[in-house]
Design an enzyme around this catalytic site. Sequence first.
Site, PDB file in Angstrom:
ATOM      1  N   GLY A 262      66.261  27.314  13.669  1.00 49.92           N
ATOM      2  CA  GLY A 262      65.465  28.010  14.662  1.00 49.92           C
ATOM      3  C   GLY A 262      63.998  28.013  14.295  1.00 49.92           C
ATOM      4  O   GLY A 262      63.611  27.549  13.215  1.00 49.92           O
TER       5      GLY A 262
ATOM      6  N   THR B  90      61.926  33.888  12.603  1.00 47.84           N
ATOM      7  CA  THR B  90      62.945  34.521  13.427  1.00 47.84           C
ATOM      8  C   THR B  90      64.039  35.210  12.624  1.00 47.84           C
ATOM      9  O   THR B  90      65.019  35.684  13.205  1.00 47.84           O
ATOM     10  CB  THR B  90      63.588  33.475  14.370  1.00 47.84           C
ATOM     11  OG1 THR B  90      63.978  32.330  13.608  1.00 47.84           O
ATOM     12  CG2 THR B  90      62.601  33.041  15.440  1.00 47.84           C
ATOM     13  N   GLY B  91      63.925  35.260  11.290  1.00 45.32           N
ATOM     14  CA  GLY B  91      64.835  36.075  10.501  1.00 45.32           C
ATOM     15  C   GLY B  91      65.902  35.332   9.740  1.00 45.32           C
ATOM     16  O   GLY B  91      66.886  35.940   9.304  1.00 45.32           O
TER      17      GLY B  91
ATOM     18  N   GLU C  28      26.026  36.115  39.934  1.00 43.67           N
ATOM     19  CA  GLU C  28      26.863  37.284  40.285  1.00 43.67           C
ATOM     20  C   GLU C  28      26.414  37.916  41.589  1.00 43.67           C
ATOM     21  O   GLU C  28      27.245  38.416  42.345  1.00 43.67           O
ATOM     22  CB  GLU C  28      26.831  38.293  39.140  1.00 43.67           C
ATOM     23  CG  GLU C  28      27.412  37.793  37.819  1.00 43.67           C
ATOM     24  CD  GLU C  28      28.881  37.393  37.970  1.00 43.67           C
ATOM     25  OE1 GLU C  28      29.592  37.971  38.822  1.00 43.67           O
ATOM     26  OE2 GLU C  28      29.299  36.487  37.214  1.00 43.67           O
TER      27      GLU C  28
END
Length: 452
Positions: free
Chosen positions: A173, A177-178, A446
């Site tokens: 992965g 992500t662990g 502007e």
Amino acid sequence: MRAIGCPRTMLGGGPSARKGTPVRNERSTAAVLEGSEVLRAGKADVFRIRERTRKKRVRRLIVVLVGLDVYLWYRYLTDNPIRMPSPGANLILFLPVILIFLAILLMMAMPLFSGRSPHIVVRPEEIEVGLTDVRGLDGQVDEVVRTLDVFLGYATFRDELGGNPRRGILFEGPPGTGKTYLAKAMAKQAGVPFLFISAPAFQSMWFGMTGSRIRSFFKRLRKLARKEGGAIGFIEEIDAIGSDRGALSASPLPGLGRSTNRMIGPGGSGMVNELLIQMQSFDTPPFLQRLKGGLIEWINGFITPERRISVGKPRYNNILLIAATNRSDNLDAALLRPGRFDRRLYFDLPTKQGRRDLIDFFLDRKAHHPQLDEDSSRERMAHDTFSYTPVMIEHLFDESLLVALRDGRRQMNVDDVYEAKLTEEIGIKQPVIYTDAERIAVATHEAGHASV
């Protein structure tokens, strides 16, 4: 280490359930772990083997100390005590030769020293968090719990049910992500040693020492499994040594109408071959057992077949190998077959609910203003952190604390979070100085918008 992922329901020690959040019927990770009879029985087996190893070490230490004490008393009673050696008068003359000889020996021994595995052993009591602290990895945690059931209850699974326990799991992965965190949490939950190594650390400048390091790693893994009742090995970025050998792949040369075959893959076929062999050799017996087996085979050569002595089956080593990669498509196909990596788990980016649980988890551990406790604020942050990994969410809160400290506050608020988010995504603020002509041009532009 960072706490990553999100359970199906709030776990013990975590934040309380939020208002308006639907209650899920699935059991939490804590409930699964506490109710697993296999895990409890497996931990008891691990503790029994570890205690047996400890007692064996104590007995060996007592024997060594008693033997040393007897030897010292013998030297003392025979009027021959141990004295410090005194250098001779001519030692200084031979000192340069001795130093040169030692330097040559050291240079010759350097390749041998390079063959040792550079892994790090982490004991379960040194790991701070377990599976009950995981957030955002519902499916992965469920699969890991089932794997741990078989890992700890391997004796029942093999002897009574006739199954083959999983020996390898591949975590794949995106970064952050662990994957590494979940592997450590598994070792903590199982109560066995955790051997961590980065795959590039296997590579050596000396020819043949890369394979020696791989063999040394698996040898240490088997030794710990025998002494501790089990061991978990983790190889980070395994694609560095497990890339496709590509022996039959052909790639065209740029600008030419012909192709060339790569006989050696990008990762080196020798490393991949050694890794494949070691993953099939988890149950290799130790040296003394192999010596005993060789002696029995030698004796069997002199007796009739019906009277041959049985060598016995090799002892099962309770080993679980976990590998992580961001590039699983580059791995060699032989690594991915059942029997080596029996299960592949994909770690995706957390969903909105997963990000909300991560936000709850991290904010409970970091100083924040009460406005961040409001459900609307946390839901807004969960929505605005789309495509964030768990590591990115924790880093966002760390940067928010730095923004608050720069303003002289010790708590972060919502504005600090979004200022840190803007800085992370766009960059640091750059001071812009306009000239008078530029100011007039901008004002005219502007004004045109306002008048149309």
